[in-house]
Structures are given as C-alpha cells and as structure tokens.
Write an enzyme that holds these catalytic residues in place. Structure first.
Site, PDB file in Angstrom:
ATOM      1  N   GLU A  45      42.704  37.221  41.180  1.00  0.00           N
ATOM      2  CA  GLU A  45      43.043  38.341  42.066  1.00  0.00           C
ATOM      3  C   GLU A  45      42.470  39.656  41.566  1.00  0.00           C
ATOM      4  O   GLU A  45      42.877  40.728  42.007  1.00  0.00           O
ATOM      5  CB  GLU A  45      44.568  38.452  42.203  1.00  0.00           C
ATOM      6  N   LYS A  48      53.696  35.159  54.091  1.00  0.00           N
ATOM      7  CA  LYS A  48      52.292  34.724  54.003  1.00  0.00           C
ATOM      8  C   LYS A  48      52.022  33.841  55.214  1.00  0.00           C
ATOM      9  O   LYS A  48      52.550  32.723  55.298  1.00  0.00           O
ATOM     10  CB  LYS A  48      52.076  33.901  52.734  1.00  0.00           C
TER      11      LYS A  48
HETATM   12  C1  2PG Z   1      51.787  34.564  44.947  1.00  0.00           C
HETATM   13  C2  2PG Z   1      50.363  34.474  45.444  1.00  0.00           C
HETATM   14  C3  2PG Z   1      49.665  35.766  45.674  1.00  0.00           C
HETATM   15  P1  2PG Z   1      49.062  32.250  45.418  1.00  0.00           P
HETATM   16  O1  2PG Z   1      52.262  33.716  44.190  1.00  0.00           O
HETATM   17  O2  2PG Z   1      52.509  35.445  45.374  1.00  0.00           O
HETATM   18  O3  2PG Z   1      49.684  36.635  44.586  1.00  0.00           O
HETATM   19  O4  2PG Z   1      49.608  33.576  44.700  1.00  0.00           O
HETATM   20  O5  2PG Z   1      48.266  32.673  46.595  1.00  0.00           O
HETATM   21  O6  2PG Z   1      48.259  31.551  44.363  1.00  0.00           O
HETATM   22  O7  2PG Z   1      50.271  31.471  45.833  1.00  0.00           O
HETATM   23 MG    MG Z   2      54.367  34.736  44.507  1.00  0.00          MG
END
Ligand code: 2PG
Ligand code: MG
Length: 414
Positions: free
Chosen positions: A198, A331
C-alpha cells in the site's frame, strides 16, 4: 437505460495480478469502465473474487452474461444489481465472482450517471450526498502487506480530525509519510527505503518502536502545519490468529498472546499512544472480544470492524446488537455490487456506526471509490497515501470538491 454492449479486457492490480476491466455501454452511448481491486488480508466471509476455475472461468461466464444483459433495460442501480445477483443465483456471487459482479455494477453506475448528467456520487446517493470524508492513510506497515521482516501490526495509519479542504488533509498525510521515512533513516539501521503493497514504509523496528516513531512524526507535522492529526492502527488480527490454540502469534517477538492478552494489548496500545482508530483488534468471529474493547475504549477511539463485518448487512446487524464496534469498514468488493454496499452503509448508519470506505491492498487505477465514499457519507476514506493507484482516488475527491463546490468536510470528534 438499455444496455447496448458489454466488453472487457485484462487489467492489473497494483501487485501485478490480473483483474478484469469491464466496459458497459448504454444505448445513449454513455459508457462506464471499472476493474475490481483485490485484498490480501481477506475476511473469510467475503464474496469470492473468482468462480471455481479462476480467471478463465470468469471470462467464460462473462461471454454468457453478455448474451443475457445486452438489450435489457434498467431504471435504477438497484434494478441492475438485483438482476446481477439473480443471474448469479448464489446470494454471494460465488458463481460469477465479485470481480465480474462489481466490475459490471460500477461500470453501470458510471454509465448511468453520465446519461443522467450527474457525477457518480450523486447518482448513487440519489442526489442527497453533501459531505466528504477525511483522508486516512497507511504510513508504516507489515503483516500480509509486507514481505520479510516487518512489523506484525498490518498498518499504522494517520488522519486529520478537522480540515478546511480535502487537499489540506491529504497534504498533511504526505508530509507525515515523508517524515516517517526521514525518522526511519535515523532510527532503523537496516532501513532500505522499502515500501509495501500500500506504499507504506516497511521497517525492522518492533511494533511499539514503529508506533512511537509514527507518533513523533504526527506530532512534528501537526505543529509544523497546524493541522490536528491522529494516529490509527489496523491490527488485522485475523491474520495473526491461530484457531487451534485460540491465540495470536506475533512473529517478530516469537510470542503467542491468548485472547485475553490480545484484548489487553490492544487496550494498552490505545492508551499508550493515544490511538484514535483501531481496526480489527481481534479475530473476525470474536464479537464478544470486540465488544469488550468497544466498551472499554469506544468513547475515546473508533473501534472499527473490517473482517468481522465484510460489508454484510446481517454481520453488521449482529455487531450493532452486540455493541461490537462504533464504526464499520465498507469495501464494495467484499459483497460484490453497489446496492449491497449501500445497503450495508444504511444498516450501519441506522445502528449509529460511523462509515469508513476503504481501498484494498491490491488496487486498480480507477477513481470510482472516491464517489462511493461520498455517496456513503463516510467520515473517513481509507486509501493509502502514495502510489498512483491511491493518488488517483484522492485526486478525484479533490477535483469533486474544487470543481463542484458545495461539498463540506466531515469532522472527527473523539
Ligand atoms: C484491510 C485492507 C486494506 P486488504 O485489511 O483493511 O488496507 O487490506 O485489502 O489486504 O484486505
Ligand atoms: Mg482491515
């Protein structure tokens, strides 16, 4: 709105893995284009990104789906998404995969908004959105987003609590990111300038030394710029969790913490560093553990559920009943379409949870998440600090604010 055509091509996430870019065209000629991101520390109950058979199977499904969708008419985002979900038929997009479903859902939203002559956030919020979130960025990281030696906590994050423009907040995050890099040169003899998935720095310092370094950077930048900044973490505790022993493994210290020790450790860190944002402090099924932390620290910090809620209405409902958190990560690819995403936002809002719209660690170079964050009425926009795939989203937010006018920043009062 009648679908005139559906096309696709292979695009890539920021980790260099393939994803599918969907292009949807309406009869009017308006088009939308989007490619789904991909997570590394994924909740167990997320919609699967691909059907069984992976990318090849997804492309085959798209060819069949094209036959079905072209020529159909839709009056709203909801109508399109319900059709998508029924076409999938499994309830969680396990037949067509969230890369296909979210790609189509967002491409439709963009095309429909263009046809309507409004920005996508207004199409999604049915004209009601009027505020924008504060930027929340990962400046030092480890866990599943880094390789080799790194901290066990997945992310150390920073955000401004009050801003007069999005740019002011984002510029402050960039300054902290730079300052953290400078302090690492002084304090970590092994520092090579390495960054993770990231764009957060990686370090061989201990978790607590890393937290204290970022805390120093925050203090220095706060006083230099006169912007009030706060510290956050994403412990991503599910990735540390060992089910067999019901404990959390901290690789750097080669130490297991049992459930109670993990809860206490999180509470200790909150107090010691004045942390104002704590995401996934315990593993994804421990609602009761979340509740203890929320009860003890929820008045002085956001207690944020990511893997525990997976943007899913029923998981969020349970969390509200149990008072497991006071904020939720949203998300879109965890549920696979925009209507389900906004349903989760609505449910969370009714239960008094604050909304944090978030990127994934493997992002694509599309800006649409900024619109989703505004439409969701998010207080925070978790989207990293540097890297083109993150900057494109921050820039979209800045342009919307600067070009449209009338949008007001969220404020954080804890
Ligand atoms: C999280 C995300 C984004 P990932 O855990 O919040 O930072 O990571 O997309 O790998 O789940
Ligand atoms: Mg997270």
């Amino acid at each position: 709105m009648r679908v005139k055509d559906l096309k696709w091509t292979i695009n890539y996430t920021s980790r260099g893995n393939p994803t599918i870019e969907i292009v949807l065209e309406l009869d009017s000629g308006a088009t939308g284009r989007f490619a789904s991101p991909a997570g590394a520390s994924r909740g167990r109950l997320e919609a699967p990104p691909y059907p069984e058979g992976g990318l090849t199977a997804a492309l085959k499904i798209l060819r069949e789906f094209r036959e079905d969708v072209v020529g159909r008419e839709f009056e709203s985002q909801k109508e399109f998404d319900v059709y998508l979900s029924e076409y999938d038929g499994t309830g969680n997009y396990s037949r067509i995969g969230s890369v296909v479903s979210l790609g189509c859902s967002v491409a439709f939203a963009e095309a429909a908004a263009k046809e309507d002559g409004v920005p996508m956030f207004l199409w999604l919020s049915k004209g009601t959105a009027s505020g924008y979130p504060l930027p929340l960025g990962n400046v030092l990281g480890g866990g599943k987003h880094s390789r080799g030696r790194s901290i066990d906590i997945q992310e150390i994050l920073v955000f401004p609590s009050r801003i007069s423009s999005y740019r002011e907040g984002y510029d402050a995050l960039i300054e902290v990111h730079k300052k953290v890099g400078k302090l690492l040169i002084q304090r970590d003899p092994g520092f090579t300038g390495g960054k993770n998935d990231e764009g957060a720095w990686t370090t061989n310092l201990s978790d607590e030394d890393a937290l204290s370094l970022v805390s120093d950077a925050v203090d220095q930048v706060s006083s230099e710029l006169g912007v009030k900044l706060a510290l956050g973490i994403d412990a991503a505790a599910s990735t540390l969790y060992d089910e067999a022993t019901n404990s959390y493994f901290y690789r750097r210290r080669n130490r297991y913490l049992d459930r109670e020790q993990q809860i206490n450790y999180m509470l200790e860190l909150i107090d010691k560093f004045g942390i104002k944002y704590v995401e996934d402090p315990v593993e994804e099924n421990d609602y009761a553990g979340f509740s203890i932390i929320n009860r003890e620290a929820g008045r002085r910090s956001l207690i944020v559920g990511d893997d525990i809620f997976v943007t899913n209405v029923s998981r969020i409902k349970l969390g509200i009943e149990d008072k497991a958190a006071n904020a939720v990560i949203i998300k879109p690819n965890q549920v696979g379409d925009l209507t389900k995403t906004l349903d989760a936002v609505m449910e969370a809002g009714l239960g008094g949870l604050k909304i944090v719209v978030s990127h994934r660690s493997g992002e694509t170079v599309f800006p649409h998440l900024a619109h989703i964050a505004i439409a969701a009425g998010a207080i925070l926009f978790k989207c990293g600090v540097v890297g083109g795939e993150r900057i494109v989203k921050h820039m979209e937010l800045m342009r919307l604010e600067e070009e449209l006018g009338g949008l007001k920043p969220a404020t954080f009062n804890l």
